[in-house]
Design a protein around this motif. Sequence first.
Motif, PDB file in Angstrom:
ATOM      1  N   SER A 272     -19.899  44.096 -25.435  1.00 50.75           N
ATOM      2  CA  SER A 272     -19.648  43.539 -24.151  1.00 50.75           C
ATOM      3  C   SER A 272     -20.077  41.883 -24.200  1.00 50.75           C
ATOM      4  O   SER A 272     -20.775  41.527 -25.047  1.00 50.75           O
ATOM      5  CB  SER A 272     -20.821  44.088 -23.159  1.00 50.75           C
ATOM      6  N   ILE A 273     -19.510  41.217 -23.174  1.00 47.51           N
ATOM      7  CA  ILE A 273     -19.374  39.962 -22.878  1.00 47.51           C
ATOM      8  C   ILE A 273     -19.802  39.606 -21.290  1.00 47.51           C
ATOM      9  O   ILE A 273     -19.082  40.698 -20.778  1.00 47.51           O
ATOM     10  CB  ILE A 273     -18.599  38.935 -23.539  1.00 47.51           C
ATOM     11  N   ASN A 274     -20.459  38.754 -20.953  1.00 44.34           N
ATOM     12  CA  ASN A 274     -20.302  38.023 -19.612  1.00 44.34           C
ATOM     13  C   ASN A 274     -19.309  36.850 -19.492  1.00 44.34           C
ATOM     14  O   ASN A 274     -19.667  35.737 -19.692  1.00 44.34           O
ATOM     15  CB  ASN A 274     -21.855  37.663 -19.360  1.00 44.34           C
ATOM     16  N   ARG A 275     -18.111  37.001 -18.833  1.00 45.72           N
ATOM     17  CA  ARG A 275     -17.373  36.214 -18.911  1.00 45.72           C
ATOM     18  C   ARG A 275     -17.575  35.034 -17.562  1.00 45.72           C
ATOM     19  O   ARG A 275     -17.176  33.929 -17.691  1.00 45.72           O
ATOM     20  CB  ARG A 275     -15.770  36.431 -18.624  1.00 45.72           C
ATOM     21  N   ARG A 276     -18.167  35.454 -16.602  1.00 47.94           N
ATOM     22  CA  ARG A 276     -18.610  34.489 -15.614  1.00 47.94           C
ATOM     23  C   ARG A 276     -19.235  33.200 -15.721  1.00 47.94           C
ATOM     24  O   ARG A 276     -18.450  32.281 -15.316  1.00 47.94           O
ATOM     25  CB  ARG A 276     -19.303  35.435 -14.574  1.00 47.94           C
ATOM     26  N   GLY A 283     -12.778  22.649 -19.619  1.00 47.17           N
ATOM     27  CA  GLY A 283     -11.865  22.739 -20.987  1.00 47.17           C
ATOM     28  C   GLY A 283     -11.774  24.076 -21.804  1.00 47.17           C
ATOM     29  O   GLY A 283     -11.144  24.155 -22.509  1.00 47.17           O
ATOM     30  N   LEU A 284     -12.483  25.120 -21.309  1.00 45.88           N
ATOM     31  CA  LEU A 284     -12.273  26.343 -21.694  1.00 45.88           C
ATOM     32  C   LEU A 284     -10.950  26.866 -21.280  1.00 45.88           C
ATOM     33  O   LEU A 284     -10.413  26.769 -20.262  1.00 45.88           O
ATOM     34  CB  LEU A 284     -13.221  27.469 -21.167  1.00 45.88           C
ATOM     35  N   LEU A 285     -10.120  27.315 -22.309  1.00 47.34           N
ATOM     36  CA  LEU A 285      -8.730  27.820 -22.225  1.00 47.34           C
ATOM     37  C   LEU A 285      -8.631  29.397 -22.430  1.00 47.34           C
ATOM     38  O   LEU A 285      -8.030  29.799 -21.665  1.00 47.34           O
ATOM     39  CB  LEU A 285      -8.035  27.171 -23.206  1.00 47.34           C
ATOM     40  N   GLU A 286      -9.564  30.086 -23.147  1.00 43.56           N
ATOM     41  CA  GLU A 286      -9.217  31.448 -23.466  1.00 43.56           C
ATOM     42  C   GLU A 286     -10.588  31.894 -24.038  1.00 43.56           C
ATOM     43  O   GLU A 286     -11.192  31.419 -24.942  1.00 43.56           O
ATOM     44  CB  GLU A 286      -8.112  31.583 -24.388  1.00 43.56           C
ATOM     45  N   ILE A 287     -10.875  33.234 -23.869  1.00 42.82           N
ATOM     46  CA  ILE A 287     -11.644  33.914 -24.468  1.00 42.82           C
ATOM     47  C   ILE A 287     -10.999  35.298 -25.203  1.00 42.82           C
ATOM     48  O   ILE A 287     -10.401  35.981 -24.667  1.00 42.82           O
ATOM     49  CB  ILE A 287     -12.763  34.728 -23.511  1.00 42.82           C
ATOM     50  N   VAL A 288     -11.164  35.275 -26.696  1.00 44.39           N
ATOM     51  CA  VAL A 288     -10.648  36.279 -27.530  1.00 44.39           C
ATOM     52  C   VAL A 288     -11.307  37.111 -27.849  1.00 44.39           C
ATOM     53  O   VAL A 288     -12.468  36.768 -28.476  1.00 44.39           O
ATOM     54  CB  VAL A 288      -9.942  35.395 -28.485  1.00 44.39           C
ATOM     55  N   GLU A 289     -11.396  38.292 -27.762  1.00 44.07           N
ATOM     56  CA  GLU A 289     -12.081  39.461 -28.131  1.00 44.07           C
ATOM     57  C   GLU A 289     -11.613  40.085 -29.351  1.00 44.07           C
ATOM     58  O   GLU A 289     -10.563  40.618 -29.318  1.00 44.07           O
ATOM     59  CB  GLU A 289     -12.534  40.533 -27.035  1.00 44.07           C
ATOM     60  N   HIS A 290     -12.605  40.446 -30.246  1.00 47.20           N
ATOM     61  CA  HIS A 290     -12.316  41.188 -31.436  1.00 47.20           C
ATOM     62  C   HIS A 290     -12.969  42.270 -31.810  1.00 47.20           C
ATOM     63  O   HIS A 290     -14.394  42.106 -31.211  1.00 47.20           O
ATOM     64  CB  HIS A 290     -11.860  40.381 -32.641  1.00 47.20           C
ATOM     65  N   GLU A 291     -12.917  43.477 -32.299  1.00 43.72           N
ATOM     66  CA  GLU A 291     -13.552  44.517 -32.510  1.00 43.72           C
ATOM     67  C   GLU A 291     -15.341  43.981 -33.071  1.00 43.72           C
ATOM     68  O   GLU A 291     -16.175  44.570 -32.795  1.00 43.72           O
ATOM     69  CB  GLU A 291     -13.061  45.720 -33.415  1.00 43.72           C
ATOM     70  N   ARG A 292     -15.119  42.954 -33.893  1.00 44.22           N
ATOM     71  CA  ARG A 292     -16.291  42.614 -34.634  1.00 44.22           C
ATOM     72  C   ARG A 292     -16.744  41.090 -34.204  1.00 44.22           C
ATOM     73  O   ARG A 292     -17.663  40.420 -34.799  1.00 44.22           O
ATOM     74  CB  ARG A 292     -16.287  42.744 -36.048  1.00 44.22           C
ATOM     75  N   TRP A 293     -15.960  40.538 -33.426  1.00 47.61           N
ATOM     76  CA  TRP A 293     -16.347  38.929 -33.097  1.00 47.61           C
ATOM     77  C   TRP A 293     -15.796  38.537 -31.813  1.00 47.61           C
ATOM     78  O   TRP A 293     -14.625  39.248 -31.264  1.00 47.61           O
ATOM     79  CB  TRP A 293     -16.029  38.140 -34.096  1.00 47.61           C
ATOM     80  N   VAL A 294     -16.293  37.520 -31.079  1.00 48.24           N
ATOM     81  CA  VAL A 294     -15.641  37.171 -29.889  1.00 48.24           C
ATOM     82  C   VAL A 294     -15.495  35.550 -30.020  1.00 48.24           C
ATOM     83  O   VAL A 294     -16.293  34.990 -30.586  1.00 48.24           O
ATOM     84  CB  VAL A 294     -16.468  37.332 -28.811  1.00 48.24           C
ATOM     85  N   ALA A 295     -14.339  35.108 -29.838  1.00 44.25           N
ATOM     86  CA  ALA A 295     -14.225  33.495 -29.770  1.00 44.25           C
ATOM     87  C   ALA A 295     -13.871  33.000 -28.553  1.00 44.25           C
ATOM     88  O   ALA A 295     -13.295  33.462 -27.583  1.00 44.25           O
ATOM     89  CB  ALA A 295     -12.914  33.394 -30.872  1.00 44.25           C
ATOM     90  N   LEU A 311     -21.583  33.336 -22.892  1.00 46.27           N
ATOM     91  CA  LEU A 311     -20.979  34.809 -22.862  1.00 46.27           C
ATOM     92  C   LEU A 311     -21.920  35.648 -22.989  1.00 46.27           C
ATOM     93  O   LEU A 311     -21.940  37.065 -22.471  1.00 46.27           O
ATOM     94  CB  LEU A 311     -20.169  34.850 -24.049  1.00 46.27           C
ATOM     95  N   ASN A 312     -23.143  35.469 -23.549  1.00 53.43           N
ATOM     96  CA  ASN A 312     -24.268  36.393 -23.747  1.00 53.43           C
ATOM     97  C   ASN A 312     -23.771  37.676 -24.307  1.00 53.43           C
ATOM     98  O   ASN A 312     -23.788  38.802 -23.985  1.00 53.43           O
ATOM     99  CB  ASN A 312     -24.839  36.831 -22.522  1.00 53.43           C
ATOM    100  N   ALA A 313     -22.948  37.522 -25.461  1.00 52.35           N
ATOM    101  CA  ALA A 313     -22.225  38.735 -26.215  1.00 52.35           C
ATOM    102  C   ALA A 313     -23.272  39.707 -26.799  1.00 52.35           C
ATOM    103  O   ALA A 313     -24.505  39.159 -27.226  1.00 52.35           O
ATOM    104  CB  ALA A 313     -21.567  37.922 -27.380  1.00 52.35           C
TER     105      ALA A 313
END
Length: 757
Positions: A272-276, A283-295, A311-313
């Motif tokens: 899980s991540i916390n997008r808020r 300057g943030l454009l996008e949050i990209v989730e992968h099964e093993r990482w987040v960018a 994000l508190n991933a």
Amino acid sequence: MAGLTRRHILVGGAAAAGLVVAWQLIPRSHSDPLAIGKDERGFGAYLKIAKDGSVIVAVPQCEMGQGVTTIIPQIIAQELDADWRSVAVEAAPVSPIYANHVLAREWAGILWPDEIDDVFADDNLIAARYSDDARFMLTAGSTALANYEQPAREAGAAARALLCQAAAARWNIPWEACQTENGFVVHEDKRLRFAELLEEAKSFDVPGPVPVRGGIEGDSAPINASAQLPFPRLDLPGKVDGSINFAGDIRLPDMVYASVRQGPVGNSRLKSINRREADTVTGLLEIVEHERWVATVASNWWAANQALSKLNAVFETRGGLGADSGIENALNAAFDSDDGKRLHVSGDIGPAFARGTSHSARYSIAPAPHATLETSAATARYIDGQLELWLATQSPEMARQSVAGALGLKAADVILYPMMAGGSFDRRLENEIAVQAALLARYMARPVQLVWSRGEEMIHDPVRPPVRAKMAAVTDSAGRINAMSVKIAAPATAQEFAGRLFGHQKPHEALRTASGKYDYAAVSGAVPPYNITNFALDHYPANVGIPTGRYRANADGYSCFFTESFIDELARRAGREPLSYRMQMLSGQARLARCLSGVAVLAGWDGGLDNSGQGIACHSMKVAGRTAHIAIVAAARQGARGIEVERLTAMVDIGRVINRDIALQQIEGGMIFGLASAMGCATGYQGGLTTARRLRDLNLPVLSTTPDIQVELVDSSEDPIDPGEIGVPATAPAIANALFSASGVRLRSLPLIPDGL
């Protein structure tokens, strides 16, 4: 490309041996891979000459500080007799022509099964064929000189012959009467610039055999003398003024920047991540989730990394989490099992040890990160089913294959631009960041530059393996060694590394695959150079639960610490002076003996008497089928700031020296690397995370704690050896022996002073 298997070599319906024979006899032909500009003329795969007189050399190895972008051009320039001021360098494209045959032979044990290797008496032939097919352009194992010196010399000699033929035709004389000199073809008082002869030269053929001048077959013009001539590093000015681009310096139109967070080492998946809170970062454009990482992707890297921290991933890890207690338990369990395998034996240690052990000791090695100055970085651009990649990599074709597999492309659709590395120590053999950057570039539909933070680099670094050793010896009344036993508990790092690099396995998968395997590379350098009649070396494989990888000097970096510390212990117990104790066991080892006697004179060796603070150690290291030798005297003692190393003196034999300045730089750098191992470059593990997250956590040497270093090179006509690793192994044991001399306390672990003490 995975390791060679029967499937890779199926040809027709022949029997097993016939399959391999048929595969190796398939004709191969490779065109010259260099791109030739309109004002350039190509002279084979390594060399171009431009109409402005520039001599452009293609270098097929990753420059990571070891000076290969000077050494290979120097060899060509010497053969061609080019003006060094006119020499330029470009990275060679991925091509079978540049395959590293020597390294493929060195790594045969992890590239293909034993039953296939055993088919051939001529192992070099199958290694060459495999490495051609795999575009095996790896930079590793100190193999640059062993693999590329000969073709580089031939490239320079061939170009010289063609230019001399062109000039001779103009002058109506035999071409053999011409010579080259600082960018000119000369005969008596006639001179023509190389650039003036380019058009005519391409109409001639290279005479056979190629008229190589020096350094290969012991001819009358040995290149060793020119090692004293000034060949300044070609990469140095650009590194000083900042004009050289690294992967993190690339700037492309419409490019964005990314930072990545991965879970604990092991089989971790993003939960899980916390997008808020992350969305509040400008300057943030996008949050990209992968099964093993987040960018996070942003208009600048600082914003991306700030958003990532908000994000508190949360990750979920299946299986064990790497921890110091688990590592220690695994190494102890390996010794307690019956799984040890004897990988080297001479004589029979049984009868001697049946009468009792004279002395025994246990040694330990902590996990150590590579601690490169540059963290992992890659820039990627995906357009119309084609991926461009700017990356510092020691394994370019494996990077292309990994990216192609992740994106569902053909390898031919991945265009790699090789970059220089800001340090590596073998960290850049692995290319996980290339896949991440490629996936992000495709997702964003615009160029993406991904840079790992220092914390991410430290946590997910495949470290130098944790190791334990049991040393035991039986000596006679005079202290001479009758029998010696070395038992090493260590993970099968080479097998694990091969699973990641060639099998494209995830780290936890490679750990599982390598578990329980025996590994000659894990005990490399543990056979002493001394004449010990009865000797046995056993490997006990240990599954330590953390990813381990190749490291500068690899197993020699710790096996020499075991051996040379233990030999020092035996000398002290026998009441013998440590230098003479070693020398009496070196019959037939003239080169190492010369290093030992030479360093004693250089350092003013006082015998390592009580409280003298001097210690000595030596090592012979096999490098690409050749052997380098070193002896070191350290002056050290325990001070108010911990270990205080005052001086390191070394005598080194690396065969014929190509470039003296670079050789000295690399050996001194290796000794500082060994000094770091002694002083504290190590990490613990808790909950699958490293306890060291920053460079400041590693107690690395700084200018004020770096000792005076003196290195002398032995004059030699032996085959040259890359000098990048030989400085590492003997440094830590020399310091440990010096500390014993100064204090009477024997330190048997690396780092020598455990964290917190």
